[in-house]
Design a protein around this motif. Sequence first.
Motif, PDB file in Angstrom:
ATOM      1  N   ASP A 131       1.171  -1.208  -0.535  1.00  0.00           N
ATOM      2  CA  ASP A 131       0.001   0.399  -0.066  1.00  0.00           C
ATOM      3  C   ASP A 131       1.034   0.965  -0.036  1.00  0.00           C
ATOM      4  O   ASP A 131       0.382   2.553  -0.774  1.00  0.00           O
ATOM      5  CB  ASP A 131      -1.370   0.236   1.185  1.00  0.00           C
ATOM      6  CG  ASP A 131      -2.141  -0.919   0.813  1.00  0.00           C
ATOM      7  OD1 ASP A 131      -2.816  -1.569   0.102  1.00  0.00           O
ATOM      8  OD2 ASP A 131      -2.148  -1.878   2.583  1.00  0.00           O
ATOM      9  N   ASP A 145      -5.402   2.568   3.507  1.00  0.00           N
ATOM     10  CA  ASP A 145      -5.466   1.710   5.328  1.00  0.00           C
ATOM     11  C   ASP A 145      -4.423   1.952   6.134  1.00  0.00           C
ATOM     12  O   ASP A 145      -3.042   1.777   5.375  1.00  0.00           O
ATOM     13  CB  ASP A 145      -6.444   0.600   4.931  1.00  0.00           C
ATOM     14  CG  ASP A 145      -7.955   1.562   3.898  1.00  0.00           C
ATOM     15  OD1 ASP A 145      -8.841   1.970   4.388  1.00  0.00           O
ATOM     16  OD2 ASP A 145      -8.337   0.319   3.658  1.00  0.00           O
ATOM     17  N   GLU A 147      -2.602   0.051  10.317  1.00  0.00           N
ATOM     18  CA  GLU A 147      -3.217  -0.026  11.748  1.00  0.00           C
ATOM     19  C   GLU A 147      -2.811   1.213  12.546  1.00  0.00           C
ATOM     20  O   GLU A 147      -1.539   0.919  12.929  1.00  0.00           O
ATOM     21  CB  GLU A 147      -2.296  -1.579  11.614  1.00  0.00           C
ATOM     22  CG  GLU A 147      -3.109  -2.924  10.836  1.00  0.00           C
ATOM     23  CD  GLU A 147      -4.765  -3.439  10.918  1.00  0.00           C
ATOM     24  OE1 GLU A 147      -4.823  -3.211  12.151  1.00  0.00           O
ATOM     25  OE2 GLU A 147      -5.157  -3.828  10.137  1.00  0.00           O
TER      26      GLU A 147
END
Length: 208
Positions: A131, A145, A147
């Motif tokens: 990503d 996105d 974490e």
Amino acid sequence: MDERLRSGLAEIEAKLDLVRRAEAEHGFGIVLEEPDELEDIPDLPEGVVEVFRLFSCLGGDYFRFRQPGKIRSRRAWEEREEDGNCPLGHPLEIGYECYGIPPDILRDIDGGAPIRLDVNDGSIYYVDPDDYIFMYKNVEVEQIDGEDFGDDIVTFFNHHVLGEGYPQLVRGVLGDRAVNERDRKGRHKDSWTRLLLWTGLLQDEALR
């Protein structure tokens, strides 16, 4: 520094003492290296220098957390080189996943994908390397996105590295399977998980 962070630092220090004793007595194979002397760096979020005054390298089979070279002195911080094209700004890399990387290789590299600290707000997060590369190559993409693992480094190490939140860190970075992966003897494959369970810093229920 407020009382919450001071209390968290004291808990981390006590947990590291417990980890040292457990490793000395039972040899789980974890890494806990003594800290280098650090200068205060006012530009950094609260707790960063204080945490890395407690150790210089910490981890097991899945993760290694290293004192960043950029914070070894005020001069090192002021003269740090930054990638002006980094889509995440200029985060500080505080640790690396090292799942499946042989120990002899880890003597020469920091590890795999980094765990980052946002130097603006102090939060800790992980972004999948694929990503990250996609965002790097596609500048029009404004968000990817990731974490999130806490709003500050003290809470991160106290809860996600040395406490009940460790399985969440493993799941977020390595996936569900890694949490309870076993070796040929039926033990948890990750030495850090074994250590936390033995010391009582982690309970079996948290792994389910």
